[in-house]
Design a protein around this motif. Structure first.
Motif, PDB file in Angstrom:
ATOM      1  N   GLY A   3       0.825  -1.207   0.000  1.00 45.99           N
ATOM      2  CA  GLY A   3       0.000   0.000   0.000  1.00 45.99           C
ATOM      3  C   GLY A   3       0.857   1.254   0.000  1.00 45.99           C
ATOM      4  N   ARG A   4       1.906   1.264   0.821  1.00 41.40           N
ATOM      5  CA  ARG A   4       2.812   2.424   0.840  1.00 41.40           C
ATOM      6  C   ARG A   4       3.536   2.563  -0.484  1.00 41.40           C
ATOM      7  NH1 ARG A   4       4.694   0.330   5.811  1.00 41.40           N
ATOM      8  NH2 ARG A   4       6.835   0.251   5.007  1.00 41.40           N
ATOM      9  N   MET A   5       3.943   1.430  -1.039  1.00 40.45           N
ATOM     10  CA  MET A   5       4.664   1.451  -2.319  1.00 40.45           C
ATOM     11  C   MET A   5       3.776   1.996  -3.434  1.00 40.45           C
ATOM     12  SD  MET A   5       6.416  -1.816  -4.216  1.00 40.45           S
ATOM     13  CE  MET A   5       7.476  -1.617  -5.646  1.00 40.45           C
ATOM     14  N   ALA A   6       2.502   1.558  -3.427  1.00 37.29           N
ATOM     15  CA  ALA A   6       1.584   1.981  -4.489  1.00 37.29           C
ATOM     16  C   ALA A   6       1.306   3.477  -4.451  1.00 37.29           C
ATOM     17  CB  ALA A   6       0.283   1.200  -4.381  1.00 37.29           C
ATOM     18  N   SER A   7       1.425   4.085  -3.267  1.00 34.68           N
ATOM     19  CA  SER A   7       1.160   5.522  -3.144  1.00 34.68           C
ATOM     20  C   SER A   7       2.439   6.347  -3.216  1.00 34.68           C
ATOM     21  CB  SER A   7       0.426   5.808  -1.830  1.00 34.68           C
ATOM     22  OG  SER A   7       1.225   5.415  -0.718  1.00 34.68           O
ATOM     23  N   SER A   8       3.575   5.691  -3.472  1.00 35.98           N
ATOM     24  CA  SER A   8       4.855   6.400  -3.567  1.00 35.98           C
ATOM     25  C   SER A   8       5.239   6.561  -5.035  1.00 35.98           C
ATOM     26  CB  SER A   8       5.937   5.619  -2.819  1.00 35.98           C
ATOM     27  OG  SER A   8       6.302   4.462  -3.544  1.00 35.98           O
ATOM     28  N   THR A   9       6.458   7.033  -5.257  1.00 33.84           N
ATOM     29  CA  THR A   9       6.951   7.216  -6.629  1.00 33.84           C
ATOM     30  C   THR A   9       7.616   5.958  -7.175  1.00 33.84           C
ATOM     31  OG1 THR A   9       9.030   8.098  -5.765  1.00 33.84           O
ATOM     32  CG2 THR A   9       7.281   9.688  -6.279  1.00 33.84           C
ATOM     33  N   VAL A  10       7.734   4.912  -6.327  1.00 32.50           N
ATOM     34  CA  VAL A  10       8.337   3.654  -6.774  1.00 32.50           C
ATOM     35  C   VAL A  10       7.255   2.811  -7.437  1.00 32.50           C
ATOM     36  CG1 VAL A  10       9.602   1.595  -6.081  1.00 32.50           C
ATOM     37  CG2 VAL A  10       9.981   3.760  -4.878  1.00 32.50           C
ATOM     38  N   ARG A  11       7.426   2.493  -8.700  1.00 33.65           N
ATOM     39  CA  ARG A  11       6.400   1.786  -9.456  1.00 33.65           C
ATOM     40  C   ARG A  11       6.530   0.276  -9.240  1.00 33.65           C
ATOM     41  NH1 ARG A  11       2.897   2.081 -13.702  1.00 33.65           N
ATOM     42  NH2 ARG A  11       2.870   0.326 -15.172  1.00 33.65           N
ATOM     43  N   PRO A  12       5.463  -0.374  -8.773  1.00 37.03           N
ATOM     44  CA  PRO A  12       5.497  -1.835  -8.665  1.00 37.03           C
ATOM     45  C   PRO A  12       5.626  -2.475 -10.043  1.00 37.03           C
ATOM     46  CG  PRO A  12       3.651  -0.906  -7.416  1.00 37.03           C
ATOM     47  CD  PRO A  12       4.198   0.187  -8.272  1.00 37.03           C
ATOM     48  N   ASN A  13       6.230  -3.658 -10.082  1.00 36.07           N
ATOM     49  CA  ASN A  13       6.305  -4.403 -11.338  1.00 36.07           C
ATOM     50  C   ASN A  13       5.690  -5.786 -11.146  1.00 36.07           C
ATOM     51  OD1 ASN A  13       8.216  -5.879  -9.938  1.00 36.07           O
ATOM     52  ND2 ASN A  13       9.964  -5.037 -11.037  1.00 36.07           N
ATOM     53  N   GLU A  14       5.881  -6.650 -12.130  1.00 37.14           N
ATOM     54  CA  GLU A  14       5.267  -7.971 -12.073  1.00 37.14           C
ATOM     55  C   GLU A  14       5.775  -8.796 -10.891  1.00 37.14           C
ATOM     56  OE1 GLU A  14       6.571  -6.551 -14.763  1.00 37.14           O
ATOM     57  OE2 GLU A  14       4.753  -6.151 -15.906  1.00 37.14           O
ATOM     58  N   ILE A  15       7.064  -8.654 -10.554  1.00 40.99           N
ATOM     59  CA  ILE A  15       7.627  -9.388  -9.416  1.00 40.99           C
ATOM     60  C   ILE A  15       6.968  -8.937  -8.116  1.00 40.99           C
ATOM     61  CG2 ILE A  15       9.748  -9.866  -8.120  1.00 40.99           C
ATOM     62  CD1 ILE A  15      11.289  -9.467 -10.748  1.00 40.99           C
ATOM     63  N   THR A  16       6.713  -7.632  -7.996  1.00 39.16           N
ATOM     64  CA  THR A  16       5.997  -7.107  -6.831  1.00 39.16           C
ATOM     65  C   THR A  16       4.629  -7.764  -6.703  1.00 39.16           C
ATOM     66  OG1 THR A  16       7.006  -4.970  -7.403  1.00 39.16           O
ATOM     67  CG2 THR A  16       5.351  -4.976  -5.657  1.00 39.16           C
ATOM     68  N   LEU A  17       3.938  -7.837  -7.829  1.00 28.76           N
ATOM     69  CA  LEU A  17       2.584  -8.381  -7.816  1.00 28.76           C
ATOM     70  C   LEU A  17       2.574  -9.844  -7.390  1.00 28.76           C
ATOM     71  CD1 LEU A  17      -0.358  -7.662  -8.405  1.00 28.76           C
ATOM     72  CD2 LEU A  17      -0.022  -8.500 -10.729  1.00 28.76           C
ATOM     73  N   VAL A  18       3.526 -10.635  -7.884  1.00 27.72           N
ATOM     74  CA  VAL A  18       3.618 -12.043  -7.498  1.00 27.72           C
ATOM     75  C   VAL A  18       3.784 -12.163  -5.984  1.00 27.72           C
ATOM     76  CG1 VAL A  18       5.060 -14.105  -7.637  1.00 27.72           C
ATOM     77  CG2 VAL A  18       4.460 -12.870  -9.725  1.00 27.72           C
ATOM     78  N   ALA A  19       4.631 -11.300  -5.400  1.00 24.40           N
ATOM     79  CA  ALA A  19       4.886 -11.370  -3.955  1.00 24.40           C
ATOM     80  C   ALA A  19       3.647 -11.011  -3.147  1.00 24.40           C
ATOM     81  CB  ALA A  19       6.041 -10.436  -3.588  1.00 24.40           C
ATOM     82  N   VAL A  20       2.982  -9.907  -3.518  1.00 19.79           N
ATOM     83  CA  VAL A  20       1.851  -9.450  -2.705  1.00 19.79           C
ATOM     84  C   VAL A  20       0.635 -10.354  -2.882  1.00 19.79           C
ATOM     85  CG1 VAL A  20       0.810  -7.835  -4.377  1.00 19.79           C
ATOM     86  CG2 VAL A  20       0.635  -7.381  -1.932  1.00 19.79           C
ATOM     87  N   VAL A  21       0.433 -10.878  -4.100  1.00 17.14           N
ATOM     88  CA  VAL A  21      -0.683 -11.802  -4.329  1.00 17.14           C
ATOM     89  C   VAL A  21      -0.458 -13.096  -3.535  1.00 17.14           C
ATOM     90  CG1 VAL A  21      -1.717 -13.303  -6.078  1.00 17.14           C
ATOM     91  CG2 VAL A  21      -1.440 -10.871  -6.544  1.00 17.14           C
ATOM     92  N   GLY A  22       0.801 -13.541  -3.455  1.00 22.17           N
ATOM     93  CA  GLY A  22       1.113 -14.723  -2.653  1.00 22.17           C
ATOM     94  C   GLY A  22       0.775 -14.522  -1.191  1.00 22.17           C
TER      95      GLY A  22
END
Length: 386
Positions: A3-22
């Protein structure tokens, strides 16, 4: 953190999504998982095979097989791992026939199955009571599929035989293995002996278990529970004394409930929730309605030598019953109830939850330690086999 990452200037990528969905899948946090999936689509992140596999696993573990199948059907760059995720989901939900059908499609399309593939289909057979199909798959896995049986496959086969009451065949399989049996196989057979009332075989397996893994704390809990099922209270008490001497405590039953994106945790007999008074009042209402429709509590699952009334009271305050009571008072009428339980659901809680689903008009999706139970209109997807 996401949530903090999504509201910051750091853009999530596909690897981020795999981790958070897990993480969402582990917690059974469907609301958060849906939000993460929607975020990925909104930000045009590539839903490649790795992301799709993580989404299939997450939706399966959150009890939404329809969404898992929807994601799976849309995968363009399919691979064996994605098939395995779908097969494992089908197994977890007890869809044995569907798993066999998908396995056939997978092979017809030329995807090479691996040891995980075969294990997933065998587990699906185990949860659906498909003994002959599971045994046939095990017998031909090396010749037909090119997969050498590993300890996990032997363990699953012992589980299949044990669940169906073919305990002598399970012992014969263990004795004839060309690799040393592990403790998990002995534990599986001991549980089956407790369910089917096989004292002598259970005691032989306990001896074998203690020979290979004497220091594991959970083995003493298993031994105590086995003797309690046999109504051998002194032997059960002896195992508990050995547990205490080793500083071992049995893990309490706990249930997680996802309500509007907030996770509520309940322990057996828990009174720490802010709505505890209302929850216990609802438990009493539920028990009264269950009694009115003829439900009589089964105290077999209460593994202590106490009076029947005390056993019945213990059952009333199991963690999943507290979670269901809270959901009934805190959610909209007719809304599904989703529960994640850390232990195997007991027989009485399973039976009473089926009735609650009918009496209150709620679908209850419960994930216990071994599988999913979809309870609706007084029936369960497991067919009372788990």
């Amino acid at each position: 953190m996401f949530g903090r990452m999504a509201s910051s200037t750091v853009r999530p990528n596909e690897i981020t999504l795999v981790a958070v969905v897990g993480a969402c899948g582990e917690l059974g946090a469907l609301g958060h998982g849906l939000w993460a999936h929607a975020y990925a689509l909104r930000c045009k992140l590539a839903v490649n095979c790795f992301v799709a596999t993580a989404l299939v696993e997450m939706y399966s573990r959150c009890g939404k097989m329809d969404l898992a199948e929807q994601v799976f059907a849309g995968v363009a760059d399919m691979d064996t791992r994605c098939y395995n995720a779908m097969l494992q989901g089908l197994a977890f939900h007890g869809h044995g026939r569907s798993a066999l059908t998908l396995f056939g499609r997978m092979r017809a399309k030329g995807f090479p199955g691996d040891s995980v593939t075969v294990l997933a289909v065998m587990c699906a057979c185990a949860h659906a009571g498909m003994v002959d199909e599971g045994r046939g798959l095990f017998d031909r896995m090396k010749v037909q599929f090119g997969v050498t049986p590993r300890i996990e496959h032997y363990g699953c086969m012992v589980d299949i035989l044990g669940r169906s009451g073919r305990l002598d065949d399970a012992e014969k399989l263990i004795r004839g293995m060309d690799i040393p049996p592990n403790a998990a196989m002995y534990r599986s057979l001991i549980r089956a002996c407790g369910i089917h009332g096989k004292l002598e075989l259970g005691e032989r397996m306990i001896e074998e278990l203690m020979r290979v893994e004497a220091e594991q704390s959970g083995n003493y809990v298993l031994m105590s529970n086995f003797y309690a099922r046999m109504r051998l209270w002194e032997d059960a008490k002896r195992a508990r004394k050995e547990m205490k001497a080793m500083g071992i405590d049995k893990s309490p039953g706990s249930s997680l409930l996802d309500m509007d994106g907030v996770l509520h945790e309940f322990l057996t007999g828990d009174k720490t929730h802010p709505a505890s008074r209302e929850i216990y009042a609802m438990v009493q209402e539920i028990e009264a309605r269950l009694n009115d429709c003829g439900h009589r509590r089964s105290t077999v699952g209460v593994l202590f030598n106490v009076e029947e009334d005390d056993k019945a009271d213990t059952l009333s305050y199991h963690s999943e019953r507290l979670a269901i009571a809270f959901a009934l008072i805190a959610s909209c009428p007719g809304a599904p109830i989703r529960i994640i339980k850390n232990l195997r659901v007991c027989g009485d809680c399973h039976e009473s939850t089926k009735l609650v689903s009918r009496l209150y008009g709620r679908e209850i999706i419960m994930r216990d330690r071994t599988r999913f139970h979809h309870l609706r209109d007084g029936h369960c997807s497991c067919g009372d086999f788990w």
